[in-house]
Design a protein around this motif. Structure first.
Motif, mmCIF file in Angstrom:
data_model
loop_
_atom_site.group_PDB
_atom_site.id
_atom_site.type_symbol
_atom_site.label_atom_id
_atom_site.label_comp_id
_atom_site.label_asym_id
_atom_site.label_seq_id
_atom_site.Cartn_x
_atom_site.Cartn_y
_atom_site.Cartn_z
ATOM 1 N N ALA A 241 42.785 31.744 46.060
ATOM 2 C CA ALA A 241 41.371 31.414 46.291
ATOM 3 C C ALA A 241 41.056 29.969 45.952
ATOM 4 N N ALA B 141 50.528 33.131 46.033
ATOM 5 C CA ALA B 141 49.848 33.487 47.280
ATOM 6 C C ALA B 141 50.832 33.832 48.390
ATOM 7 N N PHE C 219 43.908 38.037 43.152
ATOM 8 C CA PHE C 219 43.604 36.701 43.678
ATOM 9 C C PHE C 219 43.771 35.669 42.571
ATOM 10 N N TYR D 167 34.552 33.831 48.054
ATOM 11 C CA TYR D 167 35.704 32.949 48.257
ATOM 12 C C TYR D 167 36.949 33.692 48.732
ATOM 13 N N ARG D 168 36.847 35.015 48.875
ATOM 14 C CA ARG D 168 37.999 35.811 49.259
ATOM 15 C C ARG D 168 37.859 36.258 50.707
ATOM 16 N N SER D 169 38.960 36.248 51.406
ATOM 17 C CA SER D 169 38.900 36.566 52.834
ATOM 18 C C SER D 169 39.764 37.754 53.218
ATOM 19 N N ASP E 242 42.626 32.174 40.833
ATOM 20 C CA ASP E 242 41.634 31.118 40.579
ATOM 21 C C ASP E 242 42.397 30.029 39.842
ATOM 22 N N THR F 79 32.809 35.778 42.886
ATOM 23 C CA THR F 79 33.996 35.223 43.549
ATOM 24 C C THR F 79 34.306 35.921 44.868
ATOM 25 N N GLU F 80 33.586 36.980 45.186
ATOM 26 C CA GLU F 80 33.852 37.687 46.448
ATOM 27 C C GLU F 80 33.707 36.761 47.652
ATOM 28 N N GLU G 59 46.114 36.867 46.888
ATOM 29 C CA GLU G 59 45.423 35.872 47.708
ATOM 30 C C GLU G 59 45.168 34.629 46.863
ATOM 31 N N ASP H 182 42.269 41.443 51.970
ATOM 32 C CA ASP H 182 42.125 42.697 51.233
ATOM 33 C C ASP H 182 43.222 42.850 50.179
ATOM 34 N N ARG H 183 43.843 41.734 49.800
ATOM 35 C CA ARG H 183 44.872 41.815 48.764
ATOM 36 C C ARG H 183 44.213 42.098 47.414
#
Length: 662
Positions: free
Chosen positions: A445, A437, A499, A491-493, A501, A488-489, A443, A495-496
């Motif tokens: 998550a 990360a 991600f 949980y993402r904040s 998990d 899972t969208e 990102e 624009d990378r």
């Protein structure tokens, strides 16, 4: 106005019968009874009860208000009136009516429970708890009710449904009765079975805040945070200053990774709830996640000052890993009597905290005794079926064979976004996520429930899973991959493009990952088995790690993990990238470069300075990953070696040090 005629009319008898079966039909019969016997109190009462149960609480109130004034001693009138008012969101009036009901009949569990719900919405937490825990037949702690509710929720037993009405007076057309039953069900852990019952109630009575709150809680426990957030929203708006509501709203934000919103929610209500230890405790979790360690310590300390016997708050302080308890802290914990908490799980937390405190003092024998006691208590609460787990592993190895992967080649979703970090807890997976990360393209998550839920749904649709995986149509794998990405969208904040998990238990589904997302990356983080297993044994997980409460169970689980991952190494060589934690500690740069190469990422120096990366971390290793890599955890288990014979013996050859293994 009389209660009823000595010989009730046919319409009145039929209205009685229909009330718990078909409330709309009961309304029609009750109206006929009122027309035939305008002076009958029972006819009017049945009409009001049927109106409320058929979705018209305003009309029910219009009938009940004059009756309640005229007959103050009839508790049923006040109960009906109180619940009708509560369904309309008129909390204060509902409290007054329900207090009259409990005064007129102190044995009604329904009235007491409904009163508790309304008191909670006015921040009267202690009075609410006292009302709902009042020992009367059919209250939430009634063992007989728990037995019937358990049969109802686990088997859908029609006899149990009938018994809920005949033995306990719980009419499932009554929103207050559903709330009581749901409370019992959730205490028994039947969240999945409770959820549809509550969803139906909320759809029927959307302004009835207790049911909406309860549904949001069930969804939260089922890790369906996005749905929970939508459900709790109207309650959070209507009761913005209520600690219970704000606490759940903030917890759901935490679950979704919206930590800043959670912190703001807690801070909005703490001034008015300064003596709420649960709120301070939860606030500490949010502060910890965003890296405000000293503030988190202060919040946990505040929770302990308010409730000195709260084992979970003591454990949260210990679980920071960087906090050392002093002699006064140890003495305070040791002074907590065994009977201080009726909740054995809370007592177990205290034992884990004492274990950590005494370990820091190098008092290993005493520390191990507390770890063992805490784990034994947790094992009684959450037993582990080691044989069933081993069967799952054995069946997975047999089912996910090379022939299956050959037949399903190209069937999955070709997205490259997810990076799965799998393995055992306490293996270094949070560190690996933090390193990834720190890359500009990735990102973190955190630990997502999504894959577990999809696998559970797949097993439901294909009985016998994992053995039945060969019967799953090829096109289903792409659908599963797309469903994973869609779910899972939330949980993402950022624009990378990639991600992480990092739910360790996803190792169980490594084969399914390959089928549904063949371009996803899978990273298995491996740590010295004895060190890893004992670190797990010392960790008081919230729930879901039942295998961790017994050293032999732990060793068997670890062996199954290694066997499954070895199988996947054999059937798709090189597909899983393995990181050995000890190698990462010894030569971080080389291992990080290997990791980035595997993920097809260019090397970025900031990955070496992962401890400077500002991000929310909600797992037990949150404080460790905010420091440079350190060696002091490698041999922490050795002080406990005299008590680890069962673990080492059951691990067998795996217990050899990493440096001695090929």
């Amino acid at each position: 106005m009389t209660l009823s005629n000595p010989v009730p009319s046919l319409e009145l008898r039929e209205a009685r019968r229909l009330l718990s079966v078909d409330p709309c039909a009961a309304v029609a019969q009750a109206r006929r009874a009122v027309a035939a016997e305008p002076g009958s109190l029972e006819a009017h009462f049945l009409l009001a009860a049927a109106l409320r149960r058929s979705g018209d609480p305003s009309a029910a109130c219009a009938v009940l208000a004059p009756l309640a004034t005229a007959r103050p001693a009839l508790w049923g009138l006040h109960y009906e009136h109180g619940v009708a008012l509560a369904t309309l969101g008129q909390t204060d009036a509902a409290i007054a009516a329900l207090e009259r009901a409990t005064s007129a009949n102190a044995q009604s569990s329904l009235a007491w429970h409904a009163l508790g719900d309304q008191l909670a919405l006015r921040n009267h937490a202690e009075a609410a708890l006292a009302a709902q825990m009042r020992v009367v037949p059919g209250y939430v702690g009634d063992a007989a009710l728990a037995d019937v509710a358990g049969a109802f929720f686990t088997r859908g037993d029609p006899r149990a449904r009938a018994a809920l009405w005949t033995r306990f007076g719980l009419d499932l057309n009554d929103v207050a009765a559903v709330r009581l039953l749901a409370d019992v069900g959730m205490r028994l852990g039947h969240f999945a079975a409770v959820e549809p019952l509550l969803a139906k109630t909320v759809a029927f009575a959307p302004a009835f805040a207790p049911a909406r709150f309860s549904l949001a809680l069930a969804l939260h426990r089922l890790e369906r945070g996005a749905e929970a957030l939508g459900v709790i929203g109207p309650v959070a708006d209507a009761y913005a200053g209520v600690a219970m509501v704000v606490g759940l709203h903030a917890a759901i934000h935490m679950q979704l990774g919206n930590v800043a919103q959670a912190v703001a929610a807690y801070e909005s209500v703490l001034p008015a709830a300064a003596e709420d230890s649960d709120l301070w405790h939860a606030y500490g979790h949010a502060l910890r996640a965003i890296g405000r360690q000293s503030d988190a310590v202060a919040a946990y300390r505040r929770a302990i000052a308010i409730a000195p016997s709260c084992g979970e708050a003591w454990w949260s302080l210990a679980n920071l890993k960087t906090v050392r308890f002093d002699a006064a802290d140890i003495a305070r914990m040791q002074a907590v009597p065994d009977a201080a908490s009726a909740n054995p799980a809370d007592r177990a937390y205290l034992d884990f905290a004492l274990g950590k405190a005494l370990e820091d003092e190098r008092r290993y024998a005493e520390a191990f005794d507390h770890y063992a006691r805490g784990n034994a208590a947790r094992k009684r609460l959450e037993p582990h079926d080691a044989a069933a787990h081993h069967r799952f592993i054995t069946q997975s190895i047999a089912a996910f064979d090379a022939a299956l992967f050959a037949r399903a080649a190209g069937a999955g979703c070709d997205a490259i976004g997810p990076i799965f970090v799998v393995g055992m807890p306490r293996s270094g997976s949070t560190l690996v996520e933090q390193i990834l990360a720190s890359h500009s393209q990735v990102e973190g998550a955190s630990e997502l429930p999504t894959l577990t839920a999809l696998a559970r749904d797949l097993a439901t649709a294909n009985p016998g899973y994992p053995a039945s995986i060969s019967q799953v149509p090829r096109e289903a794998f792409a659908r599963l991959g797309r469903a994973y990405l869609k779910q899972t969208e939330v949980y993402r904040s950022g624009d990378r493009p990639l991600f992480v998990d990092k739910f360790p238990g996803n190792f169980l589904h490594s084969g399914l990952i390959h089928l549904m997302l063949p371009n996803a990356h899978i990273i298995d983080v491996r740590r010295d088995p004895v060190a890893c297993c004992f670190s797990i044994f010392k960790q008081a997980f919230a729930r879901g790690q039942a295998y961790s409460y017994d050293l032999e169970d732990l060793a068997h689980y670890y062996r199954d993990y290694v066997a499954l991952m070895a199988h996947f190494d054999a059937v798709f060589p090189g597909r899983v990238h393995r990181i050995v934690y000890e190698d990462l500690v010894d030569d971080a740069e080389s291992e990080i470069r290997r990791l980035l190469d595997y993920c097809a990422l260019a090397f970025e120096p900031h990955c070496l300075r992962f401890f400077e990366t500002g991000r929310n971390v909600r797992t037990p290793s949150s404080e460790q990953v905010r420091r440079p890599i350190f060696r002091d955890a490698l041999d922490q288990w050795r002080g406990f070696e005299p008590w680890l014979g069962a673990l080492i013996e059951t691990l067998g050859p795996l217990a050899r040090p990493v440096t001695d293994r090929p």
